[in-house]
Design a protein around this motif. Structure first.
Motif, PDB file in Angstrom:
ATOM      1  N   VAL A   1       0.833  -1.207   0.000  1.00 35.89           N
ATOM      2  CA  VAL A   1       0.000   0.000   0.000  1.00 35.89           C
ATOM      3  C   VAL A   1       0.865   1.253   0.000  1.00 35.89           C
ATOM      4  CG1 VAL A   1      -1.609   1.360   1.400  1.00 35.89           C
ATOM      5  CG2 VAL A   1      -2.024  -1.077   1.045  1.00 35.89           C
ATOM      6  N   ARG A   2       1.919   1.257   0.815  1.00 32.44           N
ATOM      7  CA  ARG A   2       2.805   2.422   0.863  1.00 32.44           C
ATOM      8  C   ARG A   2       3.529   2.606  -0.476  1.00 32.44           C
ATOM      9  NH1 ARG A   2      -0.221   2.930   4.105  1.00 32.44           N
ATOM     10  NH2 ARG A   2       0.007   3.050   6.379  1.00 32.44           N
ATOM     11  N   MET A   3       3.893   1.509  -1.119  1.00 35.28           N
ATOM     12  CA  MET A   3       4.544   1.615  -2.427  1.00 35.28           C
ATOM     13  C   MET A   3       3.588   2.227  -3.443  1.00 35.28           C
ATOM     14  SD  MET A   3       6.195  -1.334  -4.892  1.00 35.28           S
ATOM     15  CE  MET A   3       7.076  -2.067  -3.522  1.00 35.28           C
ATOM     16  N   TRP A   4       2.332   1.771  -3.447  1.00 32.46           N
ATOM     17  CA  TRP A   4       1.343   2.356  -4.354  1.00 32.46           C
ATOM     18  C   TRP A   4       1.214   3.858  -4.125  1.00 32.46           C
ATOM     19  CZ3 TRP A   4      -3.192  -1.718  -3.933  1.00 32.46           C
ATOM     20  CH2 TRP A   4      -2.884  -2.828  -4.739  1.00 32.46           C
ATOM     21  N   GLU A   5       1.227   4.260  -2.851  1.00 36.75           N
ATOM     22  CA  GLU A   5       1.107   5.692  -2.561  1.00 36.75           C
ATOM     23  C   GLU A   5       2.330   6.455  -3.049  1.00 36.75           C
ATOM     24  OE1 GLU A   5      -1.815   6.317   1.202  1.00 36.75           O
ATOM     25  OE2 GLU A   5       0.264   5.778   1.700  1.00 36.75           O
ATOM     26  N   ARG A   6       3.527   5.926  -2.833  1.00 38.28           N
ATOM     27  CA  ARG A   6       4.735   6.625  -3.290  1.00 38.28           C
ATOM     28  C   ARG A   6       4.775   6.753  -4.809  1.00 38.28           C
ATOM     29  NH1 ARG A   6       7.146   3.173   0.457  1.00 38.28           N
ATOM     30  NH2 ARG A   6       8.038   1.901  -1.226  1.00 38.28           N
ATOM     31  N   LEU A   7       4.299   5.738  -5.508  1.00 36.25           N
ATOM     32  CA  LEU A   7       4.274   5.753  -6.967  1.00 36.25           C
ATOM     33  C   LEU A   7       3.053   6.482  -7.517  1.00 36.25           C
ATOM     34  CD1 LEU A   7       5.398   2.068  -7.660  1.00 36.25           C
ATOM     35  CD2 LEU A   7       6.788   4.144  -7.779  1.00 36.25           C
ATOM     36  N   GLN A   8       2.203   7.003  -6.626  1.00 36.45           N
ATOM     37  CA  GLN A   8       0.966   7.693  -7.001  1.00 36.45           C
ATOM     38  C   GLN A   8       0.064   6.796  -7.848  1.00 36.45           C
ATOM     39  OE1 GLN A   8       1.399  11.770  -8.381  1.00 36.45           O
ATOM     40  NE2 GLN A   8       3.411  11.920  -7.443  1.00 36.45           N
ATOM     41  N   VAL A   9       0.048   5.524  -7.485  1.00 32.67           N
ATOM     42  CA  VAL A   9      -0.823   4.553  -8.156  1.00 32.67           C
ATOM     43  C   VAL A   9      -2.188   4.510  -7.487  1.00 32.67           C
ATOM     44  CG1 VAL A   9      -1.144   2.079  -8.617  1.00 32.67           C
ATOM     45  CG2 VAL A   9       1.091   3.137  -8.982  1.00 32.67           C
ATOM     46  N   ARG A  10      -2.194   4.443  -6.153  1.00 32.05           N
ATOM     47  CA  ARG A  10      -3.464   4.316  -5.423  1.00 32.05           C
ATOM     48  C   ARG A  10      -3.261   4.809  -3.998  1.00 32.05           C
ATOM     49  NH1 ARG A  10      -8.074   2.582  -8.313  1.00 32.05           N
ATOM     50  NH2 ARG A  10      -9.757   2.456  -6.814  1.00 32.05           N
ATOM     51  N   LYS A  11      -4.242   5.523  -3.486  1.00 29.36           N
ATOM     52  CA  LYS A  11      -4.196   5.932  -2.089  1.00 29.36           C
ATOM     53  C   LYS A  11      -4.681   4.794  -1.202  1.00 29.36           C
ATOM     54  CE  LYS A  11      -5.170  10.746  -3.276  1.00 29.36           C
ATOM     55  NZ  LYS A  11      -6.138  11.872  -3.135  1.00 29.36           N
ATOM     56  N   ALA A  12      -4.170   4.749   0.016  1.00 29.60           N
ATOM     57  CA  ALA A  12      -4.538   3.673   0.929  1.00 29.60           C
ATOM     58  C   ALA A  12      -6.032   3.650   1.186  1.00 29.60           C
ATOM     59  CB  ALA A  12      -3.774   3.821   2.250  1.00 29.60           C
ATOM     60  N   GLU A  13      -6.629   4.824   1.402  1.00 28.89           N
ATOM     61  CA  GLU A  13      -8.060   4.872   1.717  1.00 28.89           C
ATOM     62  C   GLU A  13      -8.939   4.484   0.535  1.00 28.89           C
ATOM     63  OE1 GLU A  13      -6.682   9.230   1.068  1.00 28.89           O
ATOM     64  OE2 GLU A  13      -5.917   7.364   1.953  1.00 28.89           O
ATOM     65  N   ASP A  14      -8.360   4.439  -0.679  1.00 29.50           N
ATOM     66  CA  ASP A  14      -9.115   4.010  -1.864  1.00 29.50           C
ATOM     67  C   ASP A  14      -8.885   2.542  -2.186  1.00 29.50           C
ATOM     68  OD1 ASP A  14     -10.114   6.571  -2.187  1.00 29.50           O
ATOM     69  OD2 ASP A  14      -8.449   7.201  -3.467  1.00 29.50           O
ATOM     70  N   THR A  15      -8.200   1.831  -1.302  1.00 25.02           N
ATOM     71  CA  THR A  15      -7.924   0.410  -1.496  1.00 25.02           C
ATOM     72  C   THR A  15      -8.825  -0.411  -0.577  1.00 25.02           C
ATOM     73  OG1 THR A  15      -5.613   0.908  -2.005  1.00 25.02           O
ATOM     74  CG2 THR A  15      -6.133  -1.364  -1.411  1.00 25.02           C
ATOM     75  N   VAL A  16      -9.411  -1.475  -1.128  1.00 23.55           N
ATOM     76  CA  VAL A  16     -10.305  -2.349  -0.369  1.00 23.55           C
ATOM     77  C   VAL A  16      -9.529  -3.599   0.047  1.00 23.55           C
ATOM     78  CG1 VAL A  16     -12.441  -3.685  -0.411  1.00 23.55           C
ATOM     79  CG2 VAL A  16     -12.311  -1.513  -1.655  1.00 23.55           C
ATOM     80  N   MET A  17      -9.511  -3.862   1.349  1.00 28.05           N
ATOM     81  CA  MET A  17      -8.769  -5.012   1.878  1.00 28.05           C
ATOM     82  C   MET A  17      -9.707  -6.186   2.143  1.00 28.05           C
ATOM     83  SD  MET A  17      -5.650  -5.939   2.789  1.00 28.05           S
ATOM     84  CE  MET A  17      -4.744  -4.444   3.254  1.00 28.05           C
ATOM     85  N   VAL A  18      -9.367  -7.332   1.600  1.00 27.54           N
ATOM     86  CA  VAL A  18     -10.095  -8.576   1.864  1.00 27.54           C
ATOM     87  C   VAL A  18      -9.228  -9.448   2.759  1.00 27.54           C
ATOM     88  CG1 VAL A  18     -10.966 -10.718   0.861  1.00 27.54           C
ATOM     89  CG2 VAL A  18     -11.440  -8.533  -0.262  1.00 27.54           C
ATOM     90  N   VAL A  19      -9.780  -9.866   3.888  1.00 31.17           N
ATOM     91  CA  VAL A  19      -9.048 -10.713   4.830  1.00 31.17           C
ATOM     92  C   VAL A  19      -9.433 -12.165   4.568  1.00 31.17           C
ATOM     93  CG1 VAL A  19      -8.568 -11.214   7.241  1.00 31.17           C
ATOM     94  CG2 VAL A  19      -9.009  -8.850   6.522  1.00 31.17           C
ATOM     95  N   ASN A  20      -8.485 -12.937   4.097  1.00 24.34           N
ATOM     96  CA  ASN A  20      -8.709 -14.347   3.761  1.00 24.34           C
ATOM     97  C   ASN A  20      -8.201 -15.234   4.899  1.00 24.34           C
ATOM     98  OD1 ASN A  20      -9.424 -16.558   2.216  1.00 24.34           O
ATOM     99  ND2 ASN A  20      -7.520 -16.578   1.048  1.00 24.34           N
ATOM    100  N   ARG A  21      -8.824 -16.429   5.008  1.00 22.74           N
ATOM    101  CA  ARG A  21      -8.453 -17.433   6.031  1.00 22.74           C
ATOM    102  C   ARG A  21      -8.601 -16.872   7.443  1.00 22.74           C
ATOM    103  NH1 ARG A  21      -3.083 -18.774   2.696  1.00 22.74           N
ATOM    104  NH2 ARG A  21      -4.097 -19.465   0.794  1.00 22.74           N
TER     105      ARG A  21
END
Length: 421
Positions: free
Chosen positions: A304-324
């Motif tokens: 998530v932090r890498m996406w933010e640094r690369l201006q790909v996606r903001k953390a708050e715009d990312t949906v987290m799915v918790v598996n298992r």
């Protein structure tokens, strides 16, 4: 009638100059300049969710916008928001760039430094064109997310968290609900979508790399129409061919798929490449899959932090799915949400691999029984994320109703009804 104008310029000095000139235009309502392509697309998507009429008539794109190159941004705005007139501002106003800008969907080209008279003429022409398009579309109609549909990416915090399985189940759920759905494997070196669905096909996404104009016929030659109802665009069988699919190729492929399918589900794997980063940036819904353990959660935060640094996606715009997930897990979804800054879904996916082992080993995950708690959770999640064609009786607040209708219409249910008859 006033003209609403949204400028996009990464250079602060250029942004101030454009804002000053726009303020002098008669009957103009300029908005504050946006600094990058991600903010521009997010702003337009938010306005489009209201209606066509909420969108600005004109968008100005400065040549030094980023991270998306200016011409690619012009193409993306023109494809996703066809009722908006896009004007490119560039220091190169020659015939070659003019032709490229028109091919990308621009309604005009303004040379830099900006002259007031040229700005006024180009803005007026683009605004008149935009008004005509909206009149043709009908003022109150909803703006589509693109010529054909929405893009949903599924990425993994690390290997083995269930990324591909999640992407496949999301796509199967959408197809079973009646949506024309494409499933794309952008895990370019280690893609397993074909293995999960027992599909072997000679074509892959690498065959579309380098093609500048992906026509419907060219796209159809590369897509495998599976009997599950999914259109599959697979990763190359030879992993080294994944290098052929760069960021530009990925954007062109996604644009072509948008134009043909209602929903495009993309398995991005766990590695960040130019191709899958472009997909995550373009997606209406970006899903990140993790498991509730320390190593995976740390990996999720790192991605998530890498996406933010690369201006790909903001953390708050990312949906987290918790598996298992289980109730006895020490790391619960609320803690994962706090650590990563993402939005964790309401529905976690239970830890029940025994339900999956037979179909995974057989490479037939489409045959997973409807009674599987994992399948029920993932298909319910598909409803929660808005990936399904909801029946009239279901609402966004009742994804379980969507799941029930979809399950009743699915291929296994049809087989059971056939046996009963």
């Amino acid at each position: 009638m006033s003209t609403r104008i949204l400028p996009a310029a990464g250079d602060p000095d250029a942004a101030r100059l454009i804002a000053t000139l726009l303020g002098r235009l008669p009957a103009a309502e300029p908005a504050g300049p946006v600094p990058d392509s991600t903010t521009l697309l997010d702003t337009l998507a938010r306005l489009a969710a209201e209606s066509v009429d909420a969108l600005p008539e004109v968008v100005l794109v400065h040549e030094r916008i980023g991270p998306l190159p200016a011409l690619e941004l012009v193409r993306e705005v023109a494809l996703r928001f066809p009722a908006v007139g896009v004007v490119l501002l560039s220091s190169d106003a020659g015939p070659a760039l003019f032709s490229a800008a028109m091919d990308s969907g621009a309604r005009g080209l303004i040379g830099l430094p900006v002259a007031y008279e040229e700005l006024a003429a180009r803005v007026q022409a683009a605004a008149q064109w935009s008004v005509g398009v909206r009149r043709h579309l009908g003022g109150g109609q909803q703006q589509p997310a693109g010529p054909g549909g929405r893009v949903v990416t599924v990425a993994g915090a690390k290997g083995g968290v269930g990324t591909t399985f999640t992407a496949v189940q999301f796509a199967l759920a959408a197809a079973a609900s009646g949506r024309r759905t494409a499933l794309v494997d952008l895990d370019l070196q280690a893609g397993d979508v074909g293995s999960y669905l027992d599909v072997q096909f000679r074509r892959s996404v690498a065959d579309l790399a380098g093609i500048q104009d992906i026509s419907p016929r060219v796209l159809q030659d590369a897509v495998y129409d599976d009997r599950t109802g999914l259109a599959l665009l697979l990763a190359p069988g030879d992993g080294e061919r994944g290098e052929e699919v760069d960021e530009r190729a990925a954007r062109l492929v996604i644009a072509a798929l948008r134009a043909r399918y209602e929903l495009v589900v993309i398995d991005c794997g766990t590695q960040v490449t130019g191709a899958n980063a472009a997909a995550v940036e373009l997606a209406e819904v970006a899903v990140l899959v993790t498991t509730p353990d320390v190593v995976a959660v740390r990996a999720a935060k790192r991605l998530v932090r890498m996406w933010e640094r690369l201006q790909v996606r903001k953390a708050e715009d990312t949906v987290m799915v918790v598996n298992r997930w289980s109730r006895h897990t020490e790391i619960q979804p609320a803690l994962i949400e706090k650590i990563t800054g993402t939005r964790v879904t309401r529905t976690p996916v239970p830890a029940a691999f025994k339900e999956l082992q037979a179909v995974v080993d057989a490479g037939r995950v489409q045959d997973l029984d409807n009674r599987s708690t994992v399948k029920q959770a993932l298909w319910k999640l598909a409803g929660e994320l808005g990936l399904l064609s909801a029946p009239a009786t279901a609402t966004a607040e009742s994804p379980s109703a969507e799941l029930a209708v979809r399950a009743a219409a699915g291929p296994l249910a049809r087989l059971r009804r056939g046996r009963e008859g």
